[in-house]
Write a protein that holds these residues in place. Structure first.
Motif, PDB file in Angstrom:
ATOM      1  N   GLY A 166       0.804  -1.214   0.000  1.00  0.00           N
ATOM      2  CA  GLY A 166       0.000   0.000   0.000  1.00  0.00           C
ATOM      3  C   GLY A 166       0.833   1.257   0.000  1.00  0.00           C
ATOM      4  N   LEU A 167       1.983   1.216   0.671  1.00  0.00           N
ATOM      5  CA  LEU A 167       2.847   2.388   0.737  1.00  0.00           C
ATOM      6  C   LEU A 167       3.656   2.578  -0.533  1.00  0.00           C
ATOM      7  N   TRP A 168       3.909   1.494  -1.240  1.00  0.00           N
ATOM      8  CA  TRP A 168       4.662   1.548  -2.477  1.00  0.00           C
ATOM      9  C   TRP A 168       3.858   2.353  -3.486  1.00  0.00           C
ATOM     10  N   GLU A 169       4.461   3.343  -4.083  1.00  0.00           N
ATOM     11  CA  GLU A 169       3.738   4.227  -4.989  1.00  0.00           C
ATOM     12  C   GLU A 169       3.333   3.476  -6.253  1.00  0.00           C
ATOM     13  N   ALA A 170       2.016   3.292  -6.417  1.00  0.00           N
ATOM     14  CA  ALA A 170       1.419   2.800  -7.662  1.00  0.00           C
ATOM     15  C   ALA A 170       2.144   1.603  -8.270  1.00  0.00           C
ATOM     16  N   PRO A 171       2.120   0.437  -7.615  1.00  0.00           N
ATOM     17  CA  PRO A 171       2.678  -0.755  -8.250  1.00  0.00           C
ATOM     18  C   PRO A 171       1.902  -1.075  -9.530  1.00  0.00           C
ATOM     19  N   ARG A 172       2.544  -0.943 -10.663  1.00  0.00           N
ATOM     20  CA  ARG A 172       1.843  -1.023 -11.950  1.00  0.00           C
ATOM     21  C   ARG A 172       1.843  -2.458 -12.463  1.00  0.00           C
ATOM     22  N   LEU A 173       1.131  -3.304 -11.730  1.00  0.00           N
ATOM     23  CA  LEU A 173       1.076  -4.720 -12.085  1.00  0.00           C
ATOM     24  C   LEU A 173       0.312  -4.950 -13.381  1.00  0.00           C
ATOM     25  N   GLY A 174      -0.535  -4.007 -13.758  1.00  0.00           N
ATOM     26  CA  GLY A 174      -1.299  -4.155 -14.997  1.00  0.00           C
ATOM     27  C   GLY A 174      -0.435  -4.243 -16.228  1.00  0.00           C
ATOM     28  N   ARG A 175       0.801  -3.757 -16.131  1.00  0.00           N
ATOM     29  CA  ARG A 175       1.693  -3.810 -17.282  1.00  0.00           C
ATOM     30  C   ARG A 175       2.247  -5.210 -17.524  1.00  0.00           C
ATOM     31  N   LEU A 176       2.092  -6.098 -16.529  1.00  0.00           N
ATOM     32  CA  LEU A 176       2.496  -7.487 -16.718  1.00  0.00           C
ATOM     33  C   LEU A 176       1.391  -8.212 -17.458  1.00  0.00           C
ATOM     34  N   SER A 177       1.640  -8.626 -18.682  1.00  0.00           N
ATOM     35  CA  SER A 177       0.567  -9.159 -19.516  1.00  0.00           C
ATOM     36  C   SER A 177       1.100 -10.210 -20.480  1.00  0.00           C
ATOM     37  N   ALA A 178       0.254 -11.197 -20.759  1.00  0.00           N
ATOM     38  CA  ALA A 178       0.587 -12.208 -21.763  1.00  0.00           C
ATOM     39  C   ALA A 178       0.143 -11.787 -23.161  1.00  0.00           C
ATOM     40  N   TYR A 179      -0.617 -10.688 -23.238  1.00  0.00           N
ATOM     41  CA  TYR A 179      -1.019 -10.182 -24.549  1.00  0.00           C
ATOM     42  C   TYR A 179       0.202  -9.658 -25.306  1.00  0.00           C
ATOM     43  N   ASN A 180       0.139  -9.765 -26.618  1.00  0.00           N
ATOM     44  CA  ASN A 180       1.237  -9.363 -27.509  1.00  0.00           C
ATOM     45  C   ASN A 180       2.513 -10.164 -27.246  1.00  0.00           C
ATOM     46  N   ALA A 181       2.356 -11.285 -26.531  1.00  0.00           N
ATOM     47  CA  ALA A 181       3.492 -12.166 -26.262  1.00  0.00           C
ATOM     48  C   ALA A 181       3.055 -13.609 -26.503  1.00  0.00           C
ATOM     49  N   LEU A 182       2.275 -14.160 -25.562  1.00  0.00           N
ATOM     50  CA  LEU A 182       1.785 -15.533 -25.737  1.00  0.00           C
ATOM     51  C   LEU A 182       0.610 -15.599 -26.688  1.00  0.00           C
ATOM     52  N   PHE A 183      -0.163 -14.526 -26.765  1.00  0.00           N
ATOM     53  CA  PHE A 183      -1.257 -14.433 -27.724  1.00  0.00           C
ATOM     54  C   PHE A 183      -1.393 -12.977 -28.158  1.00  0.00           C
ATOM     55  N   PRO A 184      -2.140 -12.717 -29.254  1.00  0.00           N
ATOM     56  CA  PRO A 184      -2.162 -11.361 -29.816  1.00  0.00           C
ATOM     57  C   PRO A 184      -2.833 -10.351 -28.891  1.00  0.00           C
ATOM     58  N   GLY A 185      -2.542  -9.089 -29.142  1.00  0.00           N
ATOM     59  CA  GLY A 185      -3.238  -8.022 -28.446  1.00  0.00           C
ATOM     60  C   GLY A 185      -4.647  -7.866 -29.000  1.00  0.00           C
ATOM     61  N   ARG A 186      -5.529  -7.372 -28.172  1.00  0.00           N
ATOM     62  CA  ARG A 186      -6.911  -7.153 -28.595  1.00  0.00           C
ATOM     63  C   ARG A 186      -6.998  -5.916 -29.499  1.00  0.00           C
ATOM     64  N   PRO A 187      -7.945  -5.917 -30.460  1.00  0.00           N
ATOM     65  CA  PRO A 187      -8.098  -4.743 -31.327  1.00  0.00           C
ATOM     66  C   PRO A 187      -8.876  -3.611 -30.671  1.00  0.00           C
ATOM     67  N   ARG A 188      -9.489  -3.861 -29.499  1.00  0.00           N
ATOM     68  CA  ARG A 188     -10.159  -2.794 -28.763  1.00  0.00           C
ATOM     69  C   ARG A 188     -10.047  -3.095 -27.272  1.00  0.00           C
ATOM     70  N   PHE A 189     -10.283  -2.075 -26.466  1.00  0.00           N
ATOM     71  CA  PHE A 189     -10.113  -2.218 -25.026  1.00  0.00           C
ATOM     72  C   PHE A 189     -11.102  -3.227 -24.440  1.00  0.00           C
ATOM     73  N   PRO A 190     -10.715  -3.889 -23.350  1.00  0.00           N
ATOM     74  CA  PRO A 190     -11.659  -4.762 -22.647  1.00  0.00           C
ATOM     75  C   PRO A 190     -12.867  -3.961 -22.175  1.00  0.00           C
ATOM     76  N   PHE A 191     -14.053  -4.495 -22.453  1.00  0.00           N
ATOM     77  CA  PHE A 191     -15.284  -3.854 -21.996  1.00  0.00           C
ATOM     78  C   PHE A 191     -16.419  -4.847 -22.169  1.00  0.00           C
ATOM     79  N   GLY A 192     -17.294  -4.930 -21.163  1.00  0.00           N
ATOM     80  CA  GLY A 192     -18.447  -5.812 -21.285  1.00  0.00           C
ATOM     81  C   GLY A 192     -18.885  -6.335 -19.933  1.00  0.00           C
ATOM     82  N   GLU A 193     -20.070  -6.914 -19.924  1.00  0.00           N
ATOM     83  CA  GLU A 193     -20.659  -7.420 -18.688  1.00  0.00           C
ATOM     84  C   GLU A 193     -21.007  -8.902 -18.776  1.00  0.00           C
ATOM     85  N   SER A 194     -20.575  -9.578 -19.845  1.00  0.00           N
ATOM     86  CA  SER A 194     -20.902 -10.996 -20.021  1.00  0.00           C
ATOM     87  C   SER A 194     -19.635 -11.776 -20.358  1.00  0.00           C
TER      88      SER A 194
END
Length: 360
Positions: free
Chosen positions: A23-51
């Motif tokens: 909590g004290l560590w300033e903004a741990p940017r874990l979201g940048r750790l991703s398998a997209y564009n590495a193990l599988f392709p990047g999405r053509p649009r941002f994640p969004f949806g409810e299903s």
């Protein structure tokens, strides 16, 4: 002899210490750790949806994770003329498959013209220019050669700027955008997360979402499905209420709208050109269509907005296309700003001709 309660107490203390440091560590940017564009392709649009179980997609508010999952995060190919397209759900492509969205059809046009241009869909559902500016700020990290920004009146009111979820869940980034682009939003507050909300326990849902995004990425990569496409849906409203108010007002002033967002964006972008597009809206011919164009807009208010927007573009010097009446009523889907494939093709042809002129 090992005493279990001592082991338990030590483990508990270590866990609490880890939470505190996290909590004290300033903004741990874990979201940048991703398998997209590495193990599988990047999405053509941002994640969004409810299903997520049907669409292999869901909404989350971690901007790092959103960009890391997107194809724009892959290395920029040599010789590519990179165009980022920002805006609302009409850009993201509600009810449209990726290849049928505005950017999908722009890329098809560029391929036919043998152009070096590559268009990236950075639209995100919800209407707020501040939300768009937050995304634009991140997009600048990916070396765009041209920015295309689709706008509509509903995204301009000052009282809407801070109200959308993506802004509320990213107060630091929102405040940065407000300061950098010299906005003056009216109403709403940006609450910074307290220490508890920054801990592992406080962020457990966010952390779980990061894992879920990777899992659904595998399913998306295998199927290409990122949205539910219902066979039937409620069409955009044609018969309208006899109401001439917009956000409770009969008339607007320029000061009610954040026009400064556009002019200041052009200044901040420097040598990177900005093309602003007033996106098409449904023009109803149903009941009370003499008072309102559609569910969103009274005629008098919208006409005044268009006049101001044209004046702002001429005064500020950014390129501007007014496409408000480009698409006929029957080429809208479930909203007065959502186009079907054919309507999007009309817009892509108009915007594409203007955009490809920038390719050097």
């Amino acid at each position: 002899m090992v005493k279990p309660y001592r082991v338990f107490v030590k483990a508990l203390l270590l866990f609490l210490l880890a939470n505190l440091l996290f909590g004290l560590w300033e903004a741990p940017r874990l979201g940048r750790l991703s398998a997209y564009n590495a193990l599988f392709p990047g999405r053509p649009r941002f994640p969004f949806g409810e299903s997520p179980r049907e669409a292999y997609n869901f909404s989350l508010f971690d901007l790092d994770a959103m960009f890391a999952s997107h194809e724009i995060s892959a290395r920029k190919p040599e010789g590519e003329f990179r165009v980022v397209v920002i805006g609302d759900s009409s850009v993201w492509g509600t009810l449209l498959r990726p290849e049928d969205t505005l950017t999908g059809q722009l890329n098809a046009l560029a391929a036919r013209e043998k152009s070096r241009a590559r268009f990236y869909n950075l639209g995100y559902p919800t209407l707020s220019l501040t939300k768009d500016l937050m995304i634009l700020e991140r997009a600048r990290e990916y070396d765009p050669d041209l920015v295309i920004w689709l706008v509509t009146l509903e995204a301009f009111p000052r009282d809407k700027q801070l109200a959308v979820p993506l802004v509320q869940n990213n107060p630091r980034e929102a405040l940065s955008a407000v300061m950098r682009y010299r906005l003056a939003p009216d109403g709403g507050r940006l609450e910074q997360p307290n220490l508890w909300k920054r801990t592992i326990i406080g962020r457990r849902k966010d952390l779980a979402d990061l894992v879920r995004l990777q899992v659904y990425g595998i399913l998306w990569a295998a199927t290409g499905i990122d949205q539910v496409y219902p066979e039937d849906y409620r069409r955009a409203q044609i018969d309208l209420e006899p109401d001439s108010l917009f956000h409770g007002q009969e008339q607007l002033t320029r000061e009610d709208l954040v026009f400064e967002a556009l002019a200041n964006s052009q200044k901040e972008l420097g040598e990177t050109p900005l093309l602003v597009v007033n996106e098409p809206i449904l023009i109803s011919n149903g009941r009370n269509s003499d008072i309102r164009y559609n569910f969103y807009y009274p005629r008098q208010v919208y006409d005044q907005y268009r006049a101001w927007l044209g004046e702002e573009a001429r005064q500020s010097g950014y390129a501007y296309i007014d496409a408000w009446d480009l698409v006929p009523m029957d080429e809208f889907t479930n909203s007065a700003i959502h186009l079907d494939r054919q309507g999007t093709a009309r817009l892509a042809e108009l915007v594409g001709k203007a955009a490809l002129k920038y390719v050097r």
